[in-house]
Motif scaffolding. Structure first.
Motif, PDB file in Angstrom:
ATOM      1  N   ALA A  17      -5.156  -9.670  -9.460  1.00 35.37           N
ATOM      2  CA  ALA A  17      -6.395 -10.199 -10.020  1.00 35.37           C
ATOM      3  C   ALA A  17      -6.463  -9.939 -11.519  1.00 35.37           C
ATOM      4  CB  ALA A  17      -7.594  -9.564  -9.319  1.00 35.37           C
ATOM      5  N   ASP A  18      -7.378 -10.656 -12.198  1.00 31.83           N
ATOM      6  CA  ASP A  18      -7.580 -10.410 -13.625  1.00 31.83           C
ATOM      7  C   ASP A  18      -7.977  -8.967 -13.876  1.00 31.83           C
ATOM      8  OD1 ASP A  18      -6.978 -13.006 -14.314  1.00 31.83           O
ATOM      9  OD2 ASP A  18      -9.053 -13.684 -14.167  1.00 31.83           O
ATOM     10  N   LEU A  19      -8.824  -8.422 -13.012  1.00 33.78           N
ATOM     11  CA  LEU A  19      -9.190  -7.007 -13.044  1.00 33.78           C
ATOM     12  C   LEU A  19      -9.254  -6.490 -11.615  1.00 33.78           C
ATOM     13  CD1 LEU A  19     -12.099  -6.610 -15.671  1.00 33.78           C
ATOM     14  CD2 LEU A  19      -9.721  -5.869 -15.901  1.00 33.78           C
ATOM     15  N   THR A  20      -8.618  -5.362 -11.372  1.00 34.09           N
ATOM     16  CA  THR A  20      -8.675  -4.705 -10.069  1.00 34.09           C
ATOM     17  C   THR A  20      -9.342  -3.347 -10.238  1.00 34.09           C
ATOM     18  OG1 THR A  20      -6.655  -5.783  -9.276  1.00 34.09           O
ATOM     19  CG2 THR A  20      -7.341  -3.765  -8.143  1.00 34.09           C
ATOM     20  N   GLU A  21     -10.335  -3.073  -9.412  1.00 29.44           N
ATOM     21  CA  GLU A  21     -11.023  -1.783  -9.480  1.00 29.44           C
ATOM     22  C   GLU A  21     -10.229  -0.737  -8.704  1.00 29.44           C
ATOM     23  OE1 GLU A  21     -15.433  -1.537  -9.229  1.00 29.44           O
ATOM     24  OE2 GLU A  21     -15.030  -0.256  -7.488  1.00 29.44           O
ATOM     25  N   VAL A  22      -9.861   0.328  -9.383  1.00 23.95           N
ATOM     26  CA  VAL A  22      -9.099   1.421  -8.771  1.00 23.95           C
ATOM     27  C   VAL A  22      -9.888   2.707  -8.946  1.00 23.95           C
ATOM     28  CG1 VAL A  22      -6.928   2.692  -8.706  1.00 23.95           C
ATOM     29  CG2 VAL A  22      -6.924   0.255  -9.324  1.00 23.95           C
ATOM     30  N   LYS A  23     -10.314   3.288  -7.842  1.00 27.05           N
ATOM     31  CA  LYS A  23     -11.038   4.560  -7.882  1.00 27.05           C
ATOM     32  C   LYS A  23     -10.064   5.702  -7.603  1.00 27.05           C
ATOM     33  CE  LYS A  23     -15.575   2.820  -6.462  1.00 27.05           C
ATOM     34  NZ  LYS A  23     -16.291   3.268  -7.665  1.00 27.05           N
ATOM     35  N   TYR A  24     -10.285   6.824  -8.269  1.00 23.48           N
ATOM     36  CA  TYR A  24      -9.418   7.972  -8.021  1.00 23.48           C
ATOM     37  C   TYR A  24     -10.236   9.232  -7.780  1.00 23.48           C
ATOM     38  CZ  TYR A  24     -10.072   9.258 -13.018  1.00 23.48           C
ATOM     39  OH  TYR A  24     -10.587   9.605 -14.246  1.00 23.48           O
ATOM     40  N   ASN A  25      -9.664  10.078  -6.945  1.00 20.80           N
ATOM     41  CA  ASN A  25     -10.212  11.407  -6.701  1.00 20.80           C
ATOM     42  C   ASN A  25      -9.059  12.396  -6.787  1.00 20.80           C
ATOM     43  OD1 ASN A  25     -10.648  13.615  -4.244  1.00 20.80           O
ATOM     44  ND2 ASN A  25     -12.419  13.367  -5.565  1.00 20.80           N
ATOM     45  N   LEU A  81      -6.029   7.556  -4.286  1.00 19.82           N
ATOM     46  CA  LEU A  81      -6.397   6.343  -5.002  1.00 19.82           C
ATOM     47  C   LEU A  81      -6.930   5.315  -4.017  1.00 19.82           C
ATOM     48  CD1 LEU A  81      -3.385   5.822  -7.445  1.00 19.82           C
ATOM     49  CD2 LEU A  81      -5.687   6.524  -8.054  1.00 19.82           C
ATOM     50  N   THR A  82      -7.928   4.529  -4.465  1.00 23.59           N
ATOM     51  CA  THR A  82      -8.488   3.455  -3.640  1.00 23.59           C
ATOM     52  C   THR A  82      -8.538   2.176  -4.462  1.00 23.59           C
ATOM     53  OG1 THR A  82      -9.860   5.031  -2.396  1.00 23.59           O
ATOM     54  CG2 THR A  82     -10.438   2.697  -2.243  1.00 23.59           C
ATOM     55  N   TRP A  83      -7.819   1.170  -4.001  1.00 23.77           N
ATOM     56  CA  TRP A  83      -7.837  -0.152  -4.631  1.00 23.77           C
ATOM     57  C   TRP A  83      -8.871  -1.004  -3.910  1.00 23.77           C
ATOM     58  CZ3 TRP A  83      -3.617   2.825  -4.254  1.00 23.77           C
ATOM     59  CH2 TRP A  83      -2.719   2.882  -5.333  1.00 23.77           C
ATOM     60  N   LYS A  84      -9.783  -1.615  -4.641  1.00 27.22           N
ATOM     61  CA  LYS A  84     -10.765  -2.514  -4.041  1.00 27.22           C
ATOM     62  C   LYS A  84     -10.257  -3.941  -4.186  1.00 27.22           C
ATOM     63  CE  LYS A  84     -15.124  -1.587  -4.138  1.00 27.22           C
ATOM     64  NZ  LYS A  84     -15.266  -0.901  -2.839  1.00 27.22           N
ATOM     65  N   GLY A  85     -10.204  -4.663  -3.062  1.00 28.19           N
ATOM     66  CA  GLY A  85      -9.682  -6.019  -3.093  1.00 28.19           C
ATOM     67  C   GLY A  85     -10.546  -6.974  -2.294  1.00 28.19           C
ATOM     68  N   ALA A  97      -7.095  22.675  -8.507  1.00 26.08           N
ATOM     69  CA  ALA A  97      -7.523  24.040  -8.169  1.00 26.08           C
ATOM     70  C   ALA A  97      -8.876  24.029  -7.459  1.00 26.08           C
ATOM     71  CB  ALA A  97      -7.593  24.897  -9.431  1.00 26.08           C
ATOM     72  N   GLY A  98      -9.025  23.058  -6.549  1.00 25.85           N
ATOM     73  CA  GLY A  98     -10.246  22.981  -5.751  1.00 25.85           C
ATOM     74  C   GLY A  98     -11.394  22.233  -6.402  1.00 25.85           C
ATOM     75  N   LYS A  99     -11.231  21.796  -7.642  1.00 25.92           N
ATOM     76  CA  LYS A  99     -12.302  21.095  -8.354  1.00 25.92           C
ATOM     77  C   LYS A  99     -11.990  19.602  -8.415  1.00 25.92           C
ATOM     78  CE  LYS A  99     -14.895  20.978 -12.678  1.00 25.92           C
ATOM     79  NZ  LYS A  99     -15.051  21.566 -14.051  1.00 25.92           N
ATOM     80  N   PRO A 100     -12.948  18.744  -7.972  1.00 24.48           N
ATOM     81  CA  PRO A 100     -12.676  17.299  -7.981  1.00 24.48           C
ATOM     82  C   PRO A 100     -12.869  16.661  -9.346  1.00 24.48           C
ATOM     83  CG  PRO A 100     -14.859  17.716  -7.065  1.00 24.48           C
ATOM     84  CD  PRO A 100     -14.244  19.062  -7.348  1.00 24.48           C
ATOM     85  N   TRP A 101     -11.969  15.760  -9.694  1.00 25.24           N
ATOM     86  CA  TRP A 101     -12.097  14.884 -10.856  1.00 25.24           C
ATOM     87  C   TRP A 101     -12.143  13.464 -10.321  1.00 25.24           C
ATOM     88  CZ3 TRP A 101      -7.774  16.735 -14.787  1.00 25.24           C
ATOM     89  CH2 TRP A 101      -8.012  18.086 -15.126  1.00 25.24           C
ATOM     90  N   ASN A 102     -13.284  12.804 -10.462  1.00 29.99           N
ATOM     91  CA  ASN A 102     -13.447  11.452  -9.951  1.00 29.99           C
ATOM     92  C   ASN A 102     -13.571  10.459 -11.100  1.00 29.99           C
ATOM     93  OD1 ASN A 102     -13.534  12.443  -7.285  1.00 29.99           O
ATOM     94  ND2 ASN A 102     -15.729  12.853  -7.468  1.00 29.99           N
ATOM     95  N   GLY A 103     -13.108   9.234 -10.873  1.00 29.50           N
ATOM     96  CA  GLY A 103     -13.221   8.207 -11.901  1.00 29.50           C
ATOM     97  C   GLY A 103     -12.908   6.833 -11.356  1.00 29.50           C
ATOM     98  N   THR A 104     -13.170   5.825 -12.185  1.00 26.43           N
ATOM     99  CA  THR A 104     -12.911   4.432 -11.826  1.00 26.43           C
ATOM    100  C   THR A 104     -12.219   3.738 -12.983  1.00 26.43           C
ATOM    101  OG1 THR A 104     -14.876   4.342 -10.409  1.00 26.43           O
ATOM    102  CG2 THR A 104     -13.922   2.244 -11.103  1.00 26.43           C
ATOM    103  N   LEU A 105     -11.156   3.018 -12.671  1.00 22.30           N
ATOM    104  CA  LEU A 105     -10.426   2.230 -13.654  1.00 22.30           C
ATOM    105  C   LEU A 105     -10.518   0.757 -13.282  1.00 22.30           C
ATOM    106  CD1 LEU A 105      -7.172   4.382 -13.670  1.00 22.30           C
ATOM    107  CD2 LEU A 105      -8.959   4.488 -15.398  1.00 22.30           C
ATOM    108  N   HIS A 106     -10.720  -0.105 -14.266  1.00 21.46           N
ATOM    109  CA  HIS A 106     -10.580  -1.547 -14.059  1.00 21.46           C
ATOM    110  C   HIS A 106      -9.274  -1.955 -14.716  1.00 21.46           C
ATOM    111  CE1 HIS A 106     -15.046  -1.513 -13.257  1.00 21.46           C
ATOM    112  NE2 HIS A 106     -14.573  -2.236 -12.266  1.00 21.46           N
ATOM    113  N   VAL A 107      -8.293  -2.269 -13.875  1.00 21.42           N
ATOM    114  CA  VAL A 107      -6.916  -2.448 -14.351  1.00 21.42           C
ATOM    115  C   VAL A 107      -6.549  -3.928 -14.342  1.00 21.42           C
ATOM    116  CG1 VAL A 107      -4.527  -1.703 -14.055  1.00 21.42           C
ATOM    117  CG2 VAL A 107      -6.390  -0.206 -13.306  1.00 21.42           C
ATOM    118  N   PRO A 108      -6.061  -4.469 -15.459  1.00 23.42           N
ATOM    119  CA  PRO A 108      -5.633  -5.871 -15.500  1.00 23.42           C
ATOM    120  C   PRO A 108      -4.330  -6.082 -14.740  1.00 23.42           C
ATOM    121  CG  PRO A 108      -5.178  -4.813 -17.582  1.00 23.42           C
ATOM    122  CD  PRO A 108      -5.947  -3.816 -16.772  1.00 23.42           C
ATOM    123  N   SER A 109      -3.972  -7.342 -14.542  1.00 22.91           N
ATOM    124  CA  SER A 109      -2.771  -7.659 -13.764  1.00 22.91           C
ATOM    125  C   SER A 109      -1.499  -7.126 -14.413  1.00 22.91           C
ATOM    126  CB  SER A 109      -2.654  -9.176 -13.568  1.00 22.91           C
ATOM    127  OG  SER A 109      -2.628  -9.842 -14.822  1.00 22.91           O
TER     128      SER A 109
END
Length: 342
Positions: free
Chosen positions: A120-128, A89-93, A132-144
């Motif tokens: 923050a009102d919205l925090t961007e959280v990226k996940y990888n 997980l990566t939190w952008k701040g 089984a060797g296959k990547p699932w990537n996505g981005t969440l904008h999570v409220p406080s």
């Protein structure tokens, strides 16, 4: 005599069942129930997860305000995947990014992590996530308040359903956010994005003291802070990607509280991400022009440049006229002008 024999057999069976000789013995029914329960039910379930669907399965998220993360990964048949799965997980701040590994908890079958508090009102959280060797990537904008706030916002919106297929007065998408109904619309040419607050008849009303932020997820991800537009009739900002997003998170903050929604999301429904995700239709070819407003002072008209040609910042243009006039007009040129209105 026969009755006594039957009773003796029953008594003997009962005695053996309760004796040490019966220890470790289970009926076929007991063994079957126990084995099926262990296989079909995870030890720990996530209550009200925000679930995103990928090719090959889904991941349900619970991100708490204190930064504690729980995620459950499932196969297309709904069974939990608790082997050969990991992630990051990566939190952008404002002070840079923070990363944390997603580790599989063998006792619960969940991926767990701990990151920064959600302030923050919205925090961007990226996940990888790698399954089984296959990547699932996505981005969440999570409220406080965490992902549960998004689920709660969707439940509240369900209580005030909007007409199916209905668009806003400017051609944008409409959405219930808390006690408000809003329209989100972006100009295809300039990338200017506006949020209008609508009344019961879906007509714009003054924004008032509301503060609005948007989280776009599409080809990339953006967090856009909007500012009041001319006359306070909408909030305005700009997006770099002039294409429809696949996810749009909205925060409408009032002085006493903030409401959050993921546009179009309904509780219990998976949010489709990736190439097959449907778009949120907010980007349109607008016909925004310069709106002319007559001041109360005689002979002066204030024009707010509003034609999205990027050469202004909503700066007023003064037009001097003779006579009195009330109402609004459209004007399509910059600069000063003189005229005779009666």
């Amino acid at each position: 005599m026969q009755a006594k024999s039957i009773l003796s057999v029953v008594a003997l069976t009962t005695l053996i069942a309760g004796s040490p000789f019966a220890a470790g013995c289970k009926t076929t029914a007991e063994a079957s129930v126990t084995e099926e329960s262990v296989e079909a039910v995870p030890v720990v379930a996530i209550e009200d997860p925000l679930t995103e669907e990928h090719d090959g399965g889904s991941v349900g998220w619970d991100i708490a305000p204190d930064g504690v993360v729980k995620a459950i990964v499932k196969a297309p048949d709904g069974k939990p995947i608790d082997k050969d799965v990991s992630g990051t997980l990566t939190w952008k701040g404002p002070n840079g990014d923070a990363q944390a590994p997603l580790a599989l908890d063998a006792k619960t079958g969940l991926l767990v992590a701990t990151g920064p508090k959600l302030e923050a009102d919205l925090t961007e959280v990226k996940y990888n996530i790698v399954v089984a060797g296959k990547p699932w990537n996505g981005t969440l904008h999570v409220p406080s308040g965490g992902t549960k706030v998004i689920v709660e916002g969707a439940r509240k919106a369900e209580k005030r359903p909007l007409p199916a297929g209905k668009t806003g007065p400017n051609g944008g998408v409409i959405q219930v956010v808390g006690d408000d109904t809003i329209e989100v619309v972006a100009d295809k040419a300039s990338g200017q994005v506006r949020v209008y607050v609508l009344d019961a008849n879906l007509k714009p009303v003054p924004v008032g003291d509301r503060k609005i932020k948007l989280g776009f997820v599409g080809q990339g991800s953006e967090l856009v802070v909007l500012t009041p537009g001319p006359g306070g009739l909408y909030c305005v900002g700009k997006v770099a990607a002039k294409v429809n997003p696949v996810k749009l998170t909205v925060v409408v903050a009032h002085p006493t509280h903030a409401d959050v929604v993921l546009v179009g999301y309904r509780p219990g429904v998976h949010v489709v991400v990736g190439p097959s995700a449907p778009a949120v239709n907010v980007v349109v070819a607008t016909a925004w022009n310069v709106e002319v407003k007559v001041n109360r002072a005689p002979g002066v008209v204030v024009v707010h440049d509003d034609d999205d040609d990027d050469d202004d910042d909503g700066r007023p243009v003064h037009i001097h006229v003779h006579g009195k006039h009330k109402g609004k007009h459209k004007h399509h040129k910059h600069g000063h002008a003189h005229g005779h209105w009666k």
